[in-house]
Design an enzyme around this catalytic site. Structure first.
Site, PDB file in Angstrom:
ATOM      1  N   ASN A   7       0.855  -1.189   0.000  1.00  0.00           N
ATOM      2  CA  ASN A   7       0.000   0.000   0.000  1.00  0.00           C
ATOM      3  C   ASN A   7       0.895   1.245   0.000  1.00  0.00           C
ATOM      4  O   ASN A   7       1.692   1.444   0.926  1.00  0.00           O
ATOM      5  CB  ASN A   7      -0.906  -0.032   1.246  1.00  0.00           C
ATOM      6  CG  ASN A   7      -1.828   1.168   1.302  1.00  0.00           C
ATOM      7  OD1 ASN A   7      -1.403   2.305   1.098  1.00  0.00           O
ATOM      8  ND2 ASN A   7      -3.088   0.936   1.587  1.00  0.00           N
ATOM      9  N   HIS A  10       0.975   6.291   1.709  1.00  0.00           N
ATOM     10  CA  HIS A  10       1.810   7.241   2.467  1.00  0.00           C
ATOM     11  C   HIS A  10       2.767   8.040   1.579  1.00  0.00           C
ATOM     12  O   HIS A  10       3.208   9.117   1.956  1.00  0.00           O
ATOM     13  CB  HIS A  10       2.619   6.514   3.538  1.00  0.00           C
ATOM     14  CG  HIS A  10       1.821   6.170   4.765  1.00  0.00           C
ATOM     15  ND1 HIS A  10       0.480   6.419   4.902  1.00  0.00           N
ATOM     16  CD2 HIS A  10       2.207   5.581   5.931  1.00  0.00           C
ATOM     17  CE1 HIS A  10       0.072   5.998   6.085  1.00  0.00           C
ATOM     18  NE2 HIS A  10       1.096   5.485   6.733  1.00  0.00           N
ATOM     19  N   HIS A  43      -5.642   3.559  -1.787  1.00  0.00           N
ATOM     20  CA  HIS A  43      -6.974   3.890  -1.274  1.00  0.00           C
ATOM     21  C   HIS A  43      -7.330   5.284  -1.769  1.00  0.00           C
ATOM     22  O   HIS A  43      -6.719   6.263  -1.360  1.00  0.00           O
ATOM     23  CB  HIS A  43      -6.939   3.846   0.259  1.00  0.00           C
ATOM     24  CG  HIS A  43      -8.269   4.070   0.910  1.00  0.00           C
ATOM     25  ND1 HIS A  43      -8.436   4.018   2.266  1.00  0.00           N
ATOM     26  CD2 HIS A  43      -9.498   4.366   0.399  1.00  0.00           C
ATOM     27  CE1 HIS A  43      -9.704   4.247   2.565  1.00  0.00           C
ATOM     28  NE2 HIS A  43     -10.365   4.480   1.450  1.00  0.00           N
ATOM     29  N   ARG A  45      -9.548   7.990  -1.308  1.00  0.00           N
ATOM     30  CA  ARG A  45     -10.534   8.408  -0.297  1.00  0.00           C
ATOM     31  C   ARG A  45     -11.414   9.503  -0.854  1.00  0.00           C
ATOM     32  O   ARG A  45     -10.987  10.293  -1.698  1.00  0.00           O
ATOM     33  CB  ARG A  45      -9.825   8.906   0.972  1.00  0.00           C
ATOM     34  CG  ARG A  45      -9.084   7.830   1.711  1.00  0.00           C
ATOM     35  CD  ARG A  45      -8.552   8.355   3.033  1.00  0.00           C
ATOM     36  NE  ARG A  45      -9.586   8.405   4.032  1.00  0.00           N
ATOM     37  CZ  ARG A  45      -9.730   7.520   5.017  1.00  0.00           C
ATOM     38  NH1 ARG A  45      -8.887   6.531   5.152  1.00  0.00           N
ATOM     39  NH2 ARG A  45     -10.717   7.642   5.878  1.00  0.00           N
ATOM     40  N   ARG A  49      -7.332  12.810   0.532  1.00  0.00           N
ATOM     41  CA  ARG A  49      -6.267  13.313   1.420  1.00  0.00           C
ATOM     42  C   ARG A  49      -4.876  12.842   0.986  1.00  0.00           C
ATOM     43  O   ARG A  49      -3.881  13.451   1.322  1.00  0.00           O
ATOM     44  CB  ARG A  49      -6.532  12.936   2.873  1.00  0.00           C
ATOM     45  CG  ARG A  49      -6.361  11.489   3.187  1.00  0.00           C
ATOM     46  CD  ARG A  49      -6.458  11.216   4.663  1.00  0.00           C
ATOM     47  NE  ARG A  49      -7.802  11.430   5.162  1.00  0.00           N
ATOM     48  CZ  ARG A  49      -8.273  10.840   6.272  1.00  0.00           C
ATOM     49  NH1 ARG A  49      -7.493  10.062   6.989  1.00  0.00           N
ATOM     50  NH2 ARG A  49      -9.500  11.040   6.667  1.00  0.00           N
ATOM     51  N   GLU A  70      -8.613   0.320  -3.154  1.00  0.00           N
ATOM     52  CA  GLU A  70      -9.460   0.378  -1.956  1.00  0.00           C
ATOM     53  C   GLU A  70     -10.353   1.592  -2.084  1.00  0.00           C
ATOM     54  O   GLU A  70      -9.875   2.688  -2.418  1.00  0.00           O
ATOM     55  CB  GLU A  70      -8.601   0.582  -0.710  1.00  0.00           C
ATOM     56  CG  GLU A  70      -7.858  -0.616  -0.250  1.00  0.00           C
ATOM     57  CD  GLU A  70      -7.048  -0.276   0.997  1.00  0.00           C
ATOM     58  OE1 GLU A  70      -7.303   0.754   1.639  1.00  0.00           O
ATOM     59  OE2 GLU A  70      -6.139  -1.044   1.298  1.00  0.00           O
ATOM     60  N   THR A 101      -8.366   3.708   8.286  1.00  0.00           N
ATOM     61  CA  THR A 101      -9.580   2.890   8.330  1.00  0.00           C
ATOM     62  C   THR A 101      -9.640   2.168   9.667  1.00  0.00           C
ATOM     63  O   THR A 101      -8.789   1.340   9.970  1.00  0.00           O
ATOM     64  CB  THR A 101      -9.561   1.867   7.165  1.00  0.00           C
ATOM     65  OG1 THR A 101      -9.145   2.549   5.984  1.00  0.00           O
ATOM     66  CG2 THR A 101     -10.927   1.263   6.955  1.00  0.00           C
ATOM     67  N   GLU A 151     -11.082  -9.301   2.981  1.00  0.00           N
ATOM     68  CA  GLU A 151      -9.796  -8.968   3.598  1.00  0.00           C
ATOM     69  C   GLU A 151     -10.066  -8.866   5.092  1.00  0.00           C
ATOM     70  O   GLU A 151     -10.845  -8.011   5.530  1.00  0.00           O
ATOM     71  CB  GLU A 151      -9.242  -7.640   3.062  1.00  0.00           C
ATOM     72  CG  GLU A 151      -7.926  -7.274   3.739  1.00  0.00           C
ATOM     73  CD  GLU A 151      -7.259  -6.045   3.141  1.00  0.00           C
ATOM     74  OE1 GLU A 151      -7.394  -5.802   1.923  1.00  0.00           O
ATOM     75  OE2 GLU A 151      -6.601  -5.323   3.915  1.00  0.00           O
ATOM     76  N   HIS A 191      -3.879  -4.518   7.725  1.00  0.00           N
ATOM     77  CA  HIS A 191      -4.019  -3.377   8.633  1.00  0.00           C
ATOM     78  C   HIS A 191      -3.185  -3.576   9.892  1.00  0.00           C
ATOM     79  O   HIS A 191      -3.411  -4.505  10.650  1.00  0.00           O
ATOM     80  CB  HIS A 191      -5.475  -3.077   9.024  1.00  0.00           C
ATOM     81  CG  HIS A 191      -5.659  -1.618   9.318  1.00  0.00           C
ATOM     82  ND1 HIS A 191      -5.255  -1.037  10.492  1.00  0.00           N
ATOM     83  CD2 HIS A 191      -6.147  -0.621   8.554  1.00  0.00           C
ATOM     84  CE1 HIS A 191      -5.500   0.254  10.439  1.00  0.00           C
ATOM     85  NE2 HIS A 191      -6.044   0.547   9.277  1.00  0.00           N
TER      86      HIS A 191
HETATM   87  N1  PXP Z   1      -5.952  -2.928   4.149  1.00  0.00           N
HETATM   88  C1  PXP Z   1      -6.884  -1.944   4.200  1.00  0.00           C
HETATM   89  C2  PXP Z   1      -8.270  -2.249   3.749  1.00  0.00           C
HETATM   90  C3  PXP Z   1      -6.541  -0.640   4.624  1.00  0.00           C
HETATM   91  O1  PXP Z   1      -7.474   0.321   4.655  1.00  0.00           O
HETATM   92  C4  PXP Z   1      -5.205  -0.378   4.981  1.00  0.00           C
HETATM   93  C5  PXP Z   1      -4.810   1.003   5.400  1.00  0.00           C
HETATM   94  O2  PXP Z   1      -4.997   1.885   4.368  1.00  0.00           O
HETATM   95  C6  PXP Z   1      -4.275  -1.427   4.897  1.00  0.00           C
HETATM   96  C7  PXP Z   1      -4.677  -2.690   4.510  1.00  0.00           C
HETATM   97  C8  PXP Z   1      -2.838  -1.227   5.235  1.00  0.00           C
HETATM   98  O3  PXP Z   1      -2.716  -0.929   6.589  1.00  0.00           O
HETATM   99  P1  PXP Z   1      -1.295  -0.483   7.153  1.00  0.00           P
HETATM  100  O4  PXP Z   1      -0.963   0.822   6.516  1.00  0.00           O
HETATM  101  O5  PXP Z   1      -1.543  -0.375   8.615  1.00  0.00           O
HETATM  102  O6  PXP Z   1      -0.327  -1.556   6.779  1.00  0.00           O
END
Ligand code: PXP
Length: 240
Positions: A7, A10, A43, A45, A49, A70, A101, A151, A191
């Site tokens: 992901n 960031h 993601h 959003r 953001r 996402e 999330t 997930e 997550h």
């Molecule tokens: N899966 C989903 C559905 C999420 O919303 C997120 C955070 O955006 C992640 C995985 C990844 O989480 P983390 O950044 O804590 O690894």
């Protein structure tokens, strides 16, 4: 074989801190793939953001592995997904004021509307994954929407500091995965997973993909994206 979806939200968060053009998530995705990412996750959003529409469009053209979008199950996002055609969509809950999330989506309370979203997306050939807590009732509802994947939200496991609670939360995830697979769902998780807590989740039987962002990008700031992704792949196989 267990795969890693990196992901890269960031990366866009850093760019948006200055509303500038760097760092570019498109470049980050290429480096993540060179480091061994099996997929790229972003993601989009509602409040934009971090990831922007432009990022998703460009990533659709540049990602060589697979692109997991996402998004919240809203009309606006469904229209974007139908246009961009990611390899799969993960449907997540969204609240504007949350930092990230915070919990799984509630399929049960929104069943008819959500089942319709799955029909629209999968009817267009885009597999759907529901981001849910490992809760039997939600898993059953996910299966009834005919989505291909869930997930499992690993936040409670990841946040647990007490080893007894962590073990209990791991057992909940294992049981959730078993139930989901028995109903024909395919299972991903994510997550809050880190280099230190990922291995027990990676070992859950039938687990297909882990979506991981924060810990990888945090390490990438210090050691570079390729190395951070390589090291996560090692952590997932218990070799770090
Ligand atoms: N899966 C989903 C559905 C999420 O919303 C997120 C955070 O955006 C992640 C995985 C990844 O989480 P983390 O950044 O804590 O690894």
């Amino acid at each position: 074989m267990l795969t890693l979806g990196v992901n890269i939200d960031h990366i866009a968060t850093i760019r948006q801190a200055r509303r500038t053009v760097e760092p570019d998530p498109v470049a980050a995705a290429i480096l993540a793939e060179l480091g061994g990412a099996d997929g790229i996750t972003v993601h989009l959003r509602e409040d934009r953001r971090h990831i922007q529409d432009r990022d998703v469009r460009l990533l659709r053209q540049t990602v060589r592995t697979h692109l997991n979008l996402e998004m919240a199950p809203t009309e606006e996002m469904v229209a974007i997904a139908l246009e961009i055609e990611p390899d799969y969509v993960t449907l997540v809950p969204e609240r504007r004021e949350e930092v990230t999330t915070e919990g799984g989506i509630d399929i049960v309370s929104n069943f008819n509307r959500f089942a319709d979203v799955v029909k629209q997306l999968q009817g267009a050939g885009i597999p759907v994954s529901w981001f849910i807590d490992a809760d039997g009732v939600q898993i059953e509802a996910a299966a009834k929407t005919e989505a291909k994947f869930i997930e499992l939200h690993t936040g409670k496991y990841a946040d647990a500091t007490d080893p007894t609670i962590r073990d209990k939360e791991l057992a909940v995830l294992i049981e959730g995965a078993e139930q989901a697979i028995a109903t024909g769902l395919r299972v991903n998780a994510g997550h809050g997973l880190t280099y230190w807590n990922v291995y027990p989740v990676a070992r859950i039987s039938g687990m297909e993909e882990l979506n991981i962002g924060h810990t990888i990008i945090s390490r990438a700031v210090l050691v570079g994206i390729e190395r951070a992704v390589k090291e996560m792949k090692l952590a997932m196989s218990g070799k770090l």
